[in-house]
Enzyme design. Structure first.
Site, PDB file in Angstrom:
ATOM      1  N   HIS A  20       0.873  -1.193   0.000  1.00  0.00           N
ATOM      2  CA  HIS A  20       0.000   0.000   0.000  1.00  0.00           C
ATOM      3  C   HIS A  20       0.899   1.229   0.000  1.00  0.00           C
ATOM      4  O   HIS A  20       1.477   1.582   1.030  1.00  0.00           O
ATOM      5  CB  HIS A  20      -0.915   0.015   1.232  1.00  0.00           C
ATOM      6  CG  HIS A  20      -1.896   1.150   1.230  1.00  0.00           C
ATOM      7  ND1 HIS A  20      -3.254   0.964   1.407  1.00  0.00           N
ATOM      8  CD2 HIS A  20      -1.732   2.484   1.073  1.00  0.00           C
ATOM      9  CE1 HIS A  20      -3.870   2.133   1.353  1.00  0.00           C
ATOM     10  NE2 HIS A  20      -2.954   3.084   1.155  1.00  0.00           N
ATOM     11  N   HIS A  22       1.625   5.370  -1.674  1.00  0.00           N
ATOM     12  CA  HIS A  22       1.338   6.564  -2.484  1.00  0.00           C
ATOM     13  C   HIS A  22       2.660   7.180  -2.925  1.00  0.00           C
ATOM     14  O   HIS A  22       3.507   7.484  -2.078  1.00  0.00           O
ATOM     15  CB  HIS A  22       0.571   7.603  -1.668  1.00  0.00           C
ATOM     16  CG  HIS A  22      -0.711   7.071  -1.090  1.00  0.00           C
ATOM     17  ND1 HIS A  22      -1.915   7.155  -1.753  1.00  0.00           N
ATOM     18  CD2 HIS A  22      -0.970   6.407   0.067  1.00  0.00           C
ATOM     19  CE1 HIS A  22      -2.855   6.580  -1.012  1.00  0.00           C
ATOM     20  NE2 HIS A  22      -2.311   6.115   0.097  1.00  0.00           N
ATOM     21  N   VAL A  23       2.825   7.372  -4.227  1.00  0.00           N
ATOM     22  CA  VAL A  23       4.052   8.027  -4.704  1.00  0.00           C
ATOM     23  C   VAL A  23       3.776   9.353  -5.417  1.00  0.00           C
ATOM     24  O   VAL A  23       4.713  10.021  -5.855  1.00  0.00           O
ATOM     25  CB  VAL A  23       4.896   7.102  -5.614  1.00  0.00           C
ATOM     26  CG1 VAL A  23       5.451   5.934  -4.816  1.00  0.00           C
ATOM     27  CG2 VAL A  23       4.110   6.616  -6.823  1.00  0.00           C
ATOM     28  N   ARG A  24       2.469   9.724  -5.565  1.00  0.00           N
ATOM     29  CA  ARG A  24       2.100  10.950  -6.291  1.00  0.00           C
ATOM     30  C   ARG A  24       2.642  10.888  -7.729  1.00  0.00           C
ATOM     31  O   ARG A  24       2.803   9.818  -8.277  1.00  0.00           O
ATOM     32  CB  ARG A  24       2.577  12.215  -5.555  1.00  0.00           C
ATOM     33  CG  ARG A  24       2.283  12.241  -4.050  1.00  0.00           C
ATOM     34  CD  ARG A  24       0.859  11.941  -3.665  1.00  0.00           C
ATOM     35  NE  ARG A  24       0.669  12.087  -2.210  1.00  0.00           N
ATOM     36  CZ  ARG A  24      -0.319  11.536  -1.532  1.00  0.00           C
ATOM     37  NH1 ARG A  24      -1.225  10.786  -2.145  1.00  0.00           N
ATOM     38  NH2 ARG A  24      -0.431  11.723  -0.241  1.00  0.00           N
ATOM     39  N   LYS A 107      -9.307  -0.083  -6.256  1.00  0.00           N
ATOM     40  CA  LYS A 107      -9.357   0.540  -4.945  1.00  0.00           C
ATOM     41  C   LYS A 107     -10.690   1.222  -4.702  1.00  0.00           C
ATOM     42  O   LYS A 107     -11.128   2.061  -5.494  1.00  0.00           O
ATOM     43  CB  LYS A 107      -8.218   1.570  -4.864  1.00  0.00           C
ATOM     44  CG  LYS A 107      -8.025   2.219  -3.520  1.00  0.00           C
ATOM     45  CD  LYS A 107      -7.491   1.251  -2.498  1.00  0.00           C
ATOM     46  CE  LYS A 107      -7.672   1.789  -1.096  1.00  0.00           C
ATOM     47  NZ  LYS A 107      -6.630   2.729  -0.709  1.00  0.00           N
ATOM     48  N   HIS A 144     -10.524   1.240   1.363  1.00  0.00           N
ATOM     49  CA  HIS A 144     -10.352   2.211   2.456  1.00  0.00           C
ATOM     50  C   HIS A 144     -11.613   2.095   3.292  1.00  0.00           C
ATOM     51  O   HIS A 144     -12.671   2.613   2.920  1.00  0.00           O
ATOM     52  CB  HIS A 144     -10.161   3.639   1.926  1.00  0.00           C
ATOM     53  CG  HIS A 144      -9.989   4.638   3.025  1.00  0.00           C
ATOM     54  ND1 HIS A 144      -8.799   5.270   3.295  1.00  0.00           N
ATOM     55  CD2 HIS A 144     -10.853   5.065   3.984  1.00  0.00           C
ATOM     56  CE1 HIS A 144      -8.944   6.049   4.361  1.00  0.00           C
ATOM     57  NE2 HIS A 144     -10.194   5.951   4.789  1.00  0.00           N
ATOM     58  N   HIS A 182      -4.867  -0.663   5.492  1.00  0.00           N
ATOM     59  CA  HIS A 182      -4.405   0.120   6.659  1.00  0.00           C
ATOM     60  C   HIS A 182      -5.370   0.033   7.841  1.00  0.00           C
ATOM     61  O   HIS A 182      -5.931   1.032   8.274  1.00  0.00           O
ATOM     62  CB  HIS A 182      -4.097   1.568   6.283  1.00  0.00           C
ATOM     63  CG  HIS A 182      -5.148   2.320   5.496  1.00  0.00           C
ATOM     64  ND1 HIS A 182      -6.495   2.240   5.748  1.00  0.00           N
ATOM     65  CD2 HIS A 182      -5.026   3.187   4.463  1.00  0.00           C
ATOM     66  CE1 HIS A 182      -7.136   3.029   4.907  1.00  0.00           C
ATOM     67  NE2 HIS A 182      -6.260   3.605   4.110  1.00  0.00           N
ATOM     68  N   ASP A 255       1.332   2.537   3.577  1.00  0.00           N
ATOM     69  CA  ASP A 255       0.503   3.732   3.387  1.00  0.00           C
ATOM     70  C   ASP A 255       1.348   5.001   3.501  1.00  0.00           C
ATOM     71  O   ASP A 255       0.856   6.028   3.987  1.00  0.00           O
ATOM     72  CB  ASP A 255      -0.683   3.762   4.362  1.00  0.00           C
ATOM     73  CG  ASP A 255      -1.722   4.804   3.975  1.00  0.00           C
ATOM     74  OD1 ASP A 255      -1.747   5.231   2.801  1.00  0.00           O
ATOM     75  OD2 ASP A 255      -2.510   5.210   4.858  1.00  0.00           O
ATOM     76  N   HIS A 259       2.915  14.484   1.671  1.00  0.00           N
ATOM     77  CA  HIS A 259       2.287  15.783   1.423  1.00  0.00           C
ATOM     78  C   HIS A 259       3.332  16.852   1.711  1.00  0.00           C
ATOM     79  O   HIS A 259       4.117  16.695   2.656  1.00  0.00           O
ATOM     80  CB  HIS A 259       1.089  16.010   2.357  1.00  0.00           C
ATOM     81  CG  HIS A 259      -0.076  15.114   2.099  1.00  0.00           C
ATOM     82  ND1 HIS A 259      -1.036  15.389   1.144  1.00  0.00           N
ATOM     83  CD2 HIS A 259      -0.436  13.946   2.655  1.00  0.00           C
ATOM     84  CE1 HIS A 259      -1.945  14.422   1.139  1.00  0.00           C
ATOM     85  NE2 HIS A 259      -1.602  13.522   2.045  1.00  0.00           N
ATOM     86  N   ALA A 271      -4.179  14.741   5.353  1.00  0.00           N
ATOM     87  CA  ALA A 271      -4.004  13.455   6.045  1.00  0.00           C
ATOM     88  C   ALA A 271      -2.956  12.628   5.313  1.00  0.00           C
ATOM     89  O   ALA A 271      -3.032  12.460   4.097  1.00  0.00           O
ATOM     90  CB  ALA A 271      -5.324  12.705   6.070  1.00  0.00           C
TER      91      ALA A 271
END
Ligand code: NCD
Ligand code: ZN
Ligand code: ZN
Length: 354
Positions: A20, A22-24, A107, A144, A182, A255, A259, A271
């Protein structure tokens, strides 16, 4: 298991995967992808970009941008595993294309539940034709798991989701593979442990290490704010028990959710906790604190690929007992990024390849 008098100095395990992440996109990839690729063979890439990744073609071009960032940093073996973002309008035939192209999951973000979830699902019924095809072709649904209703207390949203959404959904699609992403509560750990059928859960390092006090210790600490939000200590302990208990239904998913600093340290801060810079070090600390370092390999390297029916990795990584301090900040596109535990001493460190 080690005794306090003779703690292990190194830990060598099969190379883990992050289930899980996030790499943007864009320039941000060059900061975050190398952190993950230095530790993990593969990572399951979340599709909550702006706009979200809703077609196979978008997922495949996103994969190429991630791969290019890994290659540029010298990690040509790193494999991003791609997902699609479920919306009210995602068509069943897109699932067939996704399956054919090797995408590994779809997702579910309930609309409004978390970062970039505006395009998420407003009513599960609208997705049933698509879920039907997912169930048939063996495409996992990654969830989620929080309700979004403003009358439900923020800290209860995961537990309420199990009863009002997840159980009915799994009753209607008993053969659908589901990953409860998560997880943060004892209720979720118990549900996943005991439910019938193909279900598993990912667990972050930060939910194993911290309870909700971390958000408020010595002032408001926005870098500990993520969704689902950190919970009480009893929940953290239940997650540690689940992660270290050896059940194949629980596996590693950081996760890690970068940001920019100014958007975290903001009147309505975003978040997400960034942990990719020291992911395995943080998990090792959590497992050592539970006297369960011997359980880390299965959690990090076996249970995930087994659930997704992918081969386990064959090369290894080594963690050494070494005190070091991650930086307080990284350059991040035109801005900066503050990692969790930045400026704090950690006691495990990934050894560089020889
Ligand atoms: C994630 C993000 O920033 O994309 N944030 C988070 O707090 N976990 C979204 C998510 O995983 O829900
Ligand atoms: Zn989420
Ligand atoms: Zn996430």
């Amino acid at each position: 298991m080690s005794t306090p008098h003779n703690p292990p100095q190194t830990l060598t395990i099969i190379r883990p995967d992050d289930w899980h992440l996030h790499v943007r996109d864009g320039a941000a990839l060059h900061t975050v992808v190398p952190h993950t690729a230095a530790q993990f063979a593969r990572a399951l890439i979340m599709p909550n970009l702006k706009p979200p990744v809703t077609s196979t073609a978008q997922a495949l071009s996103y994969r190429e941008r991630i791969r290019a960032a890994a290659v540029a940093a010298g990690y040509s073996a790193f494999e991003p595993l791609m997902t699609l973002y479920l919306t009210d309008h995602l068509r069943p035939d897109e699932i067939l294309r996704a399956k054919e192209a090797g995408l590994v999951g779809v997702k579910l973000y309930p609309a409004g539940a978390t970062t970039n979830s505006d395009a998420g699902v407003t009513d599960m019924r609208k997705t049933y034709a698509t879920l039907e095809v997912m169930q048939r072709v063996g495409m996992p649904l990654l969830v989620h798991g929080e309700v979004t209703s403003p009358d439900i207390d923020l800290f209860d949203r995961e537990a309420v989701f199990i009863d009002t959404q997840l159980i009915p959904l799994r009753r209607d699609f008993p053969a659908l593979k589901v990953v409860f992403e998560h997880i943060t509560t004892r209720e979720a750990a118990q549900y996943v442990q005991s439910a019938q059928g193909a279900i598993a859960a990912s667990i972050t390092a930060h939910h194993l290490l911290y309870n909700r006090n971390a958000i408020f210790t010595g002032g408001m600490r926005p870098h500990y704010y993520c969704l689902p939000v950190l919970k009480r200590e009893i929940h953290r302990q239940a997650l540690v028990d689940a992660a270290t208990g050896g059940s194949p239904r629980f596996f590693l998913g950081t996760d890690s959710a970068p940001h920019a600093t100014h958007l975290k340290e903001h009147a309505s801060g975003c978040a997400g906790c960034y942990t990719a810079h020291a992911a395995m070090e943080l998990y090792a600390s959590a497992f050592e604190a539970a006297n369960a370092l011997d359980k880390l390999e299965a959690f990090a390297s076996f249970h995930g690929p087994d659930f997704y029916a992918l081969p386990r990795n064959t090369d290894q990584i080594t963690l050494r007992r070494e005190s070091w301090t991650p930086p307080e900040s990284y350059a991040f596109s035109e801005t900066s990024l503050k990692p969790l535990a930045g400026g704090e001493v950690l006691h495990w460190r990934m050894a560089l390849p020889l």
